[in-house]
Motif scaffolding. Sequence first.
Motif, PDB file in Angstrom:
ATOM      1  N   PRO A   1       3.091   0.607  -5.597  1.00 55.98           N
ATOM      2  CA  PRO A   1       2.069   0.601  -4.536  1.00 55.98           C
ATOM      3  C   PRO A   1       2.536   0.029  -3.207  1.00 55.98           C
ATOM      4  O   PRO A   1       2.134   0.520  -2.144  1.00 55.98           O
ATOM      5  CB  PRO A   1       0.944  -0.226  -5.153  1.00 55.98           C
ATOM      6  CG  PRO A   1       1.069   0.026  -6.629  1.00 55.98           C
ATOM      7  CD  PRO A   1       2.558   0.093  -6.886  1.00 55.98           C
TER       8      PRO A   1
ATOM      9  N   ARG B   1       3.982   2.602  -0.669  1.00 57.85           N
ATOM     10  CA  ARG B   1       3.204   3.773  -0.268  1.00 57.85           C
ATOM     11  C   ARG B   1       3.051   3.863   1.255  1.00 57.85           C
ATOM     12  O   ARG B   1       3.026   2.860   1.949  1.00 57.85           O
ATOM     13  CB  ARG B   1       1.829   3.740  -0.935  1.00 57.85           C
ATOM     14  CG  ARG B   1       1.896   3.941  -2.429  1.00 57.85           C
ATOM     15  CD  ARG B   1       0.546   3.778  -3.104  1.00 57.85           C
ATOM     16  NE  ARG B   1       0.656   4.056  -4.541  1.00 57.85           N
ATOM     17  CZ  ARG B   1      -0.296   3.839  -5.426  1.00 57.85           C
ATOM     18  NH1 ARG B   1      -1.462   3.342  -5.019  1.00 57.85           N
ATOM     19  NH2 ARG B   1      -0.108   4.118  -6.695  1.00 57.85           N
TER      20      ARG B   1
ATOM     21  N   THR C   1       0.935   6.090   4.609  1.00 60.92           N
ATOM     22  CA  THR C   1      -0.219   6.905   4.923  1.00 60.92           C
ATOM     23  C   THR C   1       0.185   8.378   4.855  1.00 60.92           C
ATOM     24  O   THR C   1       1.361   8.730   5.004  1.00 60.92           O
ATOM     25  CB  THR C   1      -0.744   6.607   6.334  1.00 60.92           C
ATOM     26  OG1 THR C   1       0.225   7.044   7.293  1.00 60.92           O
ATOM     27  CG2 THR C   1      -1.015   5.124   6.518  1.00 60.92           C
TER      28      THR C   1
ATOM     29  N   PRO D   1      -2.872   3.772   2.215  1.00 65.74           N
ATOM     30  CA  PRO D   1      -2.861   2.804   1.110  1.00 65.74           C
ATOM     31  C   PRO D   1      -3.961   1.754   1.229  1.00 65.74           C
ATOM     32  O   PRO D   1      -4.404   1.199   0.229  1.00 65.74           O
ATOM     33  CB  PRO D   1      -1.469   2.149   1.215  1.00 65.74           C
ATOM     34  CG  PRO D   1      -0.638   3.125   1.984  1.00 65.74           C
ATOM     35  CD  PRO D   1      -1.589   3.784   2.939  1.00 65.74           C
TER      36      PRO D   1
END
Length: 558
Positions: free
Chosen positions: A455, A458, A460, A512
């Motif tokens: 995560p 990540r 956009t 995110p």
Amino acid sequence: MTATTLLRNGAIYTPADPFATAMVVENGAVAWVGSEGAADAQAESVDEAIDLHGALVTPAFVDAHVHATSTGLALTGLDLSGCESRTEALHRIAAYAAALPEDGVVLGTGWDETDWDRTSSDGQKPLTRSELDRAAGSRRTYLSRVDVHSAVISSALLDAAPEARSVAGYADDGPLSRDAHHAVRAAALASITATQRADAQRAALRRAAELGIGALHECGGPQISGEDDFTGLLSLAADSDNASPYVFGYWGELTDPVKAVELGGVGAGGDLFIDGAIGSHTACLREPYADAAESGLGGATTAGYAGAAYLTAEQIGAFLVSCVEAQVQPGFHVIGDYGLDLLVAGLDLTHELVGEKRLRAMRVRAEHAELPDSEHIKKFAHHGVVISAQPGFDAAWGGTDGMYVQRLGPGRALGMNPFAAMSAAGVVLAFGSDSPVIALGPWEAVRAAVFHRTPASRMTARAAFAAHTRGGWRALNPAMARVPQDETGVLTPGAPATYAVWEAGDLVVQTPDQRVAAWSTDERAGVPGLPDLTPGLDLPRCLRTAVRGRPIHDLLAQ
């Protein structure tokens, strides 16, 4: 092609007008973008008006790292990707070989033992030469691993390249890597006729156009394809009779960088190898591979690293200096953290010799750059390095139980492909596939970056989309003669009309951080939406791809 075309009643992804629904293309360029109301006036003076019925128009994608001939061969030949077991792989090989004459050549790619059934004792062991001989008979057989840095081959092919037995990377009955792999790959590709090669290249270019890709960066070299393959592809793409994406060639050979230009390329690099690949245990690491003991590969060496180092920092620096002096854009294939140490050391040496301004002006490329730490990223930003990255690698091999974890352990695996950190540091990212390692699929790549398995890495959707469009143009050095000066990957009046039309459904803003997403979807923000890339949803379908206004794939006209 008519001189002037109006595309209307859609959504135009452009910085010129966040609410644009229409675009006029005239003589290969964007002449106007605007609202539907203003489109009525434009319709009176155009030769052709096309109702988009709500379709999305975007800049065409750029795939910043491909191997076109190998991609075409995978599309038209033996593709072992998706096999769930070694038994399935052997069945596919046997069926394919049976359709060939006894003197035929079996060329395939895509096998990945880490995806095979883990329940049997030998389920995740690579195929052996003896198994291949039984499946393919007496035919010369070359089957590259999915990362294309090792291969299993038949005895017949080994007989055609006997020198492979006496060089680094040779194994008696398992995959060949390093110099042995290069030797057998050259023998296998030498069996392809000029017609077969051209047919494969056409298949790859056609598939790219069908996926909304308007430009490809071909990464060739003596260890990848060969000069005839490289020049043949560039000639095919440049032929005005062919409706083709742009193809920009990078030639990866540690020689006079001017050779790349003489062959028709725009840069000396691409797959000029500093190291290998994680899956084949040849990426150069500071510490041993986590599965070194069970695999028998990837252990620490007396040189202080694990995997393979094909260049020294001094060689890297000397090549960079020669590129600066010759004014030819340089680049390197590099994946592991120790390999990146070597690249950074070479950059620092070059900086001392030629100065910061001259080095940054070259736009040095690092292909893949998968395992950088924070210091590497700072150096990339400082030296103006462009990272040609492949989000599909994370989708295929990331996660808590993927190949990265198997090879590196969970700690190092979490650091793979840190797109968010590189973007935040100001490093230019140019996305691609490394096809046929990962199949051509730009929306799949954007989705993989937005929903990175780690995560914290990540991006956009807008940033990932920009990396796969504008980033590909920024990765080219505009000082090179064959690089068009006006292509920037945006649709604004006066820019080339290199675009794609998509059947895309509802448009959304994905980030995110959901707080940012909520603000961005407010109409007052004027943030243009993109297709919803949530995993499990259908991805957009390309209805038209155009290069400088000329359709190279077109369902709108049907």
